[in-house]
Design a protein around this motif. Structure first.
Motif, PDB file in Angstrom:
ATOM      1  N   ARG A 142     -12.608  -7.525  -8.984  1.00 12.47           N
ATOM      2  CA  ARG A 142     -11.694  -6.786  -8.392  1.00 12.47           C
ATOM      3  C   ARG A 142     -12.178  -5.334  -8.548  1.00 12.47           C
ATOM      4  O   ARG A 142     -12.975  -5.093  -9.461  1.00 12.47           O
ATOM      5  N   VAL A 143     -11.539  -4.332  -7.503  1.00 16.07           N
ATOM      6  CA  VAL A 143     -11.944  -2.895  -7.559  1.00 16.07           C
ATOM      7  C   VAL A 143     -10.758  -2.240  -7.444  1.00 16.07           C
ATOM      8  O   VAL A 143      -9.797  -2.413  -6.604  1.00 16.07           O
ATOM      9  N   LEU A 144     -10.634  -1.376  -8.238  1.00 13.55           N
ATOM     10  CA  LEU A 144      -9.828  -0.092  -8.254  1.00 13.55           C
ATOM     11  C   LEU A 144     -10.319   1.227  -7.832  1.00 13.55           C
ATOM     12  O   LEU A 144     -11.117   1.682  -8.756  1.00 13.55           O
ATOM     13  N   THR A 145      -9.890   1.926  -6.968  1.00 14.69           N
ATOM     14  CA  THR A 145     -10.481   3.193  -6.483  1.00 14.69           C
ATOM     15  C   THR A 145      -9.463   4.247  -5.955  1.00 14.69           C
ATOM     16  O   THR A 145      -8.378   3.778  -5.963  1.00 14.69           O
ATOM     17  N   MET A 146      -9.597   5.311  -5.509  1.00 20.90           N
ATOM     18  CA  MET A 146      -8.754   6.246  -4.955  1.00 20.90           C
ATOM     19  C   MET A 146      -9.449   7.132  -3.888  1.00 20.90           C
ATOM     20  O   MET A 146     -10.589   7.471  -4.098  1.00 20.90           O
ATOM     21  N   THR A 147      -8.730   7.396  -2.747  1.00 19.09           N
ATOM     22  CA  THR A 147      -8.927   8.061  -1.607  1.00 19.09           C
ATOM     23  C   THR A 147     -10.311   7.715  -1.262  1.00 19.09           C
ATOM     24  O   THR A 147     -11.415   8.664  -1.251  1.00 19.09           O
ATOM     25  N   LEU A 148     -10.598   6.815  -0.466  1.00 25.04           N
ATOM     26  CA  LEU A 148     -12.049   6.530  -0.003  1.00 25.04           C
ATOM     27  C   LEU A 148     -12.128   7.347   1.359  1.00 25.04           C
ATOM     28  O   LEU A 148     -11.119   7.715   2.027  1.00 25.04           O
ATOM     29  N   HIS A 149     -13.292   7.936   1.558  1.00 29.35           N
ATOM     30  CA  HIS A 149     -13.669   8.763   2.591  1.00 29.35           C
ATOM     31  C   HIS A 149     -13.296   8.201   4.048  1.00 29.35           C
ATOM     32  O   HIS A 149     -12.730   8.658   5.010  1.00 29.35           O
ATOM     33  N   ALA A 150     -13.602   6.981   4.044  1.00 33.66           N
ATOM     34  CA  ALA A 150     -13.435   6.122   5.376  1.00 33.66           C
ATOM     35  C   ALA A 150     -12.622   4.746   4.880  1.00 33.66           C
ATOM     36  O   ALA A 150     -13.093   3.870   4.201  1.00 33.66           O
ATOM     37  N   PRO A 151     -11.306   4.777   5.176  1.00 34.89           N
ATOM     38  CA  PRO A 151     -10.444   3.389   4.917  1.00 34.89           C
ATOM     39  C   PRO A 151     -11.174   2.247   5.207  1.00 34.89           C
ATOM     40  O   PRO A 151     -10.751   1.111   4.538  1.00 34.89           O
ATOM     41  N   PRO A 160     -10.335  -8.571  -4.284  1.00 37.37           N
ATOM     42  CA  PRO A 160      -9.064  -7.686  -4.027  1.00 37.37           C
ATOM     43  C   PRO A 160      -9.826  -6.222  -4.251  1.00 37.37           C
ATOM     44  O   PRO A 160     -10.084  -5.771  -5.088  1.00 37.37           O
ATOM     45  N   VAL A 161      -9.112  -5.254  -3.275  1.00 36.11           N
ATOM     46  CA  VAL A 161      -9.247  -3.839  -3.626  1.00 36.11           C
ATOM     47  C   VAL A 161      -7.954  -3.015  -3.814  1.00 36.11           C
ATOM     48  O   VAL A 161      -7.052  -3.300  -2.751  1.00 36.11           O
ATOM     49  N   ASP A 162      -7.866  -2.434  -4.628  1.00 41.26           N
ATOM     50  CA  ASP A 162      -6.520  -1.502  -4.729  1.00 41.26           C
ATOM     51  C   ASP A 162      -6.688  -0.091  -4.675  1.00 41.26           C
ATOM     52  O   ASP A 162      -7.814   0.486  -5.367  1.00 41.26           O
ATOM     53  N   HIS A 163      -6.204   0.511  -3.565  1.00 37.94           N
ATOM     54  CA  HIS A 163      -6.733   2.004  -2.916  1.00 37.94           C
ATOM     55  C   HIS A 163      -5.674   2.793  -3.320  1.00 37.94           C
ATOM     56  O   HIS A 163      -4.650   2.832  -2.634  1.00 37.94           O
ATOM     57  N   LEU A 164      -6.003   3.546  -4.168  1.00 38.41           N
ATOM     58  CA  LEU A 164      -4.781   4.699  -4.832  1.00 38.41           C
ATOM     59  C   LEU A 164      -4.809   5.739  -3.913  1.00 38.41           C
ATOM     60  O   LEU A 164      -5.828   6.136  -3.358  1.00 38.41           O
ATOM     61  N   SER A 165      -3.762   6.509  -3.903  1.00 38.56           N
ATOM     62  CA  SER A 165      -3.897   7.996  -3.397  1.00 38.56           C
ATOM     63  C   SER A 165      -3.252   8.995  -4.356  1.00 38.56           C
ATOM     64  O   SER A 165      -2.558   8.732  -5.250  1.00 38.56           O
ATOM     65  N   HIS A 316      -1.794   7.765 -12.821  1.00 41.28           N
ATOM     66  CA  HIS A 316      -1.955   6.920 -11.663  1.00 41.28           C
ATOM     67  C   HIS A 316      -2.809   5.522 -11.860  1.00 41.28           C
ATOM     68  O   HIS A 316      -2.344   4.448 -11.612  1.00 41.28           O
ATOM     69  N   PHE A 317      -3.905   5.826 -12.668  1.00 43.58           N
ATOM     70  CA  PHE A 317      -4.669   4.864 -12.622  1.00 43.58           C
ATOM     71  C   PHE A 317      -4.279   3.875 -13.966  1.00 43.58           C
ATOM     72  O   PHE A 317      -4.339   2.771 -13.749  1.00 43.58           O
ATOM     73  N   ALA A 318      -3.558   4.414 -14.954  1.00 37.27           N
ATOM     74  CA  ALA A 318      -3.006   3.867 -15.916  1.00 37.27           C
ATOM     75  C   ALA A 318      -1.962   2.827 -15.542  1.00 37.27           C
ATOM     76  O   ALA A 318      -1.772   1.666 -15.972  1.00 37.27           O
ATOM     77  N   HIS A 325      -2.971  -6.121 -14.807  1.00 37.90           N
ATOM     78  CA  HIS A 325      -2.830  -6.633 -15.794  1.00 37.90           C
ATOM     79  C   HIS A 325      -1.677  -7.422 -16.081  1.00 37.90           C
ATOM     80  O   HIS A 325      -1.704  -8.813 -16.416  1.00 37.90           O
ATOM     81  N   SER A 326      -0.509  -7.097 -15.593  1.00 40.57           N
ATOM     82  CA  SER A 326       0.747  -8.036 -15.809  1.00 40.57           C
ATOM     83  C   SER A 326       1.112  -8.688 -14.513  1.00 40.57           C
ATOM     84  O   SER A 326       2.298  -9.398 -14.818  1.00 40.57           O
ATOM     85  N   GLY A 327       0.240  -8.621 -13.622  1.00 42.39           N
ATOM     86  CA  GLY A 327       0.516  -9.412 -12.420  1.00 42.39           C
ATOM     87  C   GLY A 327       1.748  -8.862 -11.528  1.00 42.39           C
ATOM     88  O   GLY A 327       2.023  -9.599 -10.764  1.00 42.39           O
ATOM     89  N   GLU A 328       1.874  -7.650 -11.568  1.00 44.31           N
ATOM     90  CA  GLU A 328       2.862  -6.862 -10.666  1.00 44.31           C
ATOM     91  C   GLU A 328       2.452  -6.179  -9.736  1.00 44.31           C
ATOM     92  O   GLU A 328       1.168  -6.142  -9.490  1.00 44.31           O
ATOM     93  N   SER A 329       3.142  -5.849  -8.653  1.00 45.24           N
ATOM     94  CA  SER A 329       2.763  -5.353  -7.462  1.00 45.24           C
ATOM     95  C   SER A 329       2.282  -3.883  -7.830  1.00 45.24           C
ATOM     96  O   SER A 329       2.690  -3.040  -8.507  1.00 45.24           O
ATOM     97  N   VAL A 330       0.879  -3.590  -7.070  1.00 43.27           N
ATOM     98  CA  VAL A 330       0.464  -2.146  -7.131  1.00 43.27           C
ATOM     99  C   VAL A 330       1.196  -1.275  -6.050  1.00 43.27           C
ATOM    100  O   VAL A 330       1.075  -0.190  -6.268  1.00 43.27           O
ATOM    101  N   SER A 331       1.301  -1.970  -4.992  1.00 42.37           N
ATOM    102  CA  SER A 331       1.965  -1.129  -3.854  1.00 42.37           C
ATOM    103  C   SER A 331       3.392  -0.375  -4.236  1.00 42.37           C
ATOM    104  O   SER A 331       3.670   0.441  -3.460  1.00 42.37           O
ATOM    105  N   THR A 332       3.953  -0.927  -5.248  1.00 42.55           N
ATOM    106  CA  THR A 332       5.345  -0.320  -5.648  1.00 42.55           C
ATOM    107  C   THR A 332       4.798   1.110  -6.072  1.00 42.55           C
ATOM    108  O   THR A 332       5.818   1.901  -6.133  1.00 42.55           O
ATOM    109  N   LEU A 333       3.634   1.331  -6.672  1.00 47.91           N
ATOM    110  CA  LEU A 333       3.364   2.937  -7.259  1.00 47.91           C
ATOM    111  C   LEU A 333       3.339   3.892  -5.841  1.00 47.91           C
ATOM    112  O   LEU A 333       3.506   4.899  -6.513  1.00 47.91           O
TER     113      LEU A 333
END
Length: 335
Positions: A142-151, A160-165, A316-318, A325-333
């Motif tokens: 899995r990959v967790l990142t923030m604000t990719l220059h090109a989506p 799976p990639v979680d793309h934070l803002s 945000h990353f935490a 880790h707990s299997g909950e949605s990241v999009s709710t953040l």
């Protein structure tokens, strides 16, 4: 080598022990302060690992605690030296898989090769995709990142990639800079940034403007006009990153020429390479703020004459790590 902190009060963070697999967070060398801040927000210690470089310039990484069946998150931003940062992360992923980690998530706050997202000239590599392939081949689940220059870089991965803002952090910071954000204008430095600028303008209930640019050559772009009204108004320039600050100079210049009163800059990634710090020190802006996805040294902050600010995205990353880790949605953040 990171130091093991005292064990957390498990009663204060029951969600972290709800899964059978232990939550383990480790850090490469590129931005250990961010990893430590993430762990502080999670209420867990930073994992013990060591990276060394031999005289022949080869790296060796070693975990100094058990990873068996663990839910492992490795924090490594792609900052200078970028190639060493990538290689260290690949080796840490490979070593974690060899140590029987249950799942390995690569936490990459700044994915620098997102700029290489297309074949826009002959005989070049689409390095954004190449690095994605390398991470997956090394064993990243899995990959967790923030604000990719090109989506679209998100689509380079088969995992799976979680793309934070960072937009909520930047918006909150901008709101603290003025008495009435409604009287301010959010300025997009180019057409590619207009969607993000519009989102921040909506959060602030502020105006919106955009710099129209024309391409002079394959490598040179020049501002042509400013669409919108910035005269006698506070301007918030938003972008994904500042590298050499060349484009920033042009954007600030056209905003000032159109009568902007005060100019603030907010970006996710403060890379600040080459002449960037010297340019910012001389730039006609009140402040340039970036998040701590990239480590900004005290020397750079001092050399910029007090114009640099660093905003914290560790919570945000935490929160994202906790939900993964707990299997909950990241999009709710994002709500």
């Amino acid at each position: 080598m990171s130091e093991r902190q005292p064990s957390p009060d498990l009663g204060s963070a029951p969600e972290l022990i709800s899964r059978r697999a232990p939550l383990l967070v480790f850090s490469g060398q590129s931005n250990k302060p961010l990893a430590e801040a993430i762990c502080q927000n999670l209420g867990i210690p930073l994992g013990l690992s060591r990276t060394e470089k031999f005289t022949n310039d080869n790296l060796i990484v070693r975990y100094e605690e058990s990873l068996r069946e663990g839910d492992v998150f490795i924090v490594q931003t792609f900052s200078t030296p970028v190639s060493d940062s990538i290689m260290e992360l690949l080796m840490m992923i490979d070593a974690a898989k060899s140590a029987s980690a249950g799942r390995v998530t690569a936490v990459i706050p700044y994915y620098s090769y997102a700029r290489s997202d297309k074949k826009d000239s002959p005989r070049i590599s689409i390095a954004g995709r190449l690095v994605a392939d390398l991470l997956q081949e090394a064993g990243a689940d899995r990959v967790l990142t923030m604000t990719l220059h090109a989506p679209q870089v998100h689509g380079f991965f088969k995992v799976p990639v979680d793309h934070l803002s960072a937009d909520s952090v930047l918006s909150q910071h901008f709101r603290s800079c003025v008495d009435d954000p409604h009287e301010a204008v959010v300025l997009a430095p180019d057409a590619g940034s207009i969607k993000r600028a519009a989102g921040i303008a909506h959060r602030l209930d502020a105006g919106l403007a955009m710099v129209d640019k024309q391409r002079i050559s394959d490598t040179e772009v020049s501002p042509r006009a400013l669409i919108g009204d910035v005269k006698d108004r506070t301007v918030f320039i938003v972008d994904d990153e500042v590298s050499t600050a060349g484009s920033l100079i042009e954007t600030v210049g056209i905003a000032r020429s159109m009568g902007a009163k005060d100019v603030y800059v907010g970006v996710t990634h403060g890379v600040y390479t080459g002449p960037a710090i010297e340019r910012i020190a001389q730039l006609d802006v009140t402040q340039v703020a970036s998040t701590n996805t990239v480590l900004v040294s005290d020397e750079k902050i001092k050399a910029a004459g007090g114009k640099l600010a660093v905003l914290d995205v560790a919570p945000h990353f935490a929160n994202a790590i906790r939900n993964i880790h707990s299997g909950e949605s990241v999009s709710t953040l994002f709500s």
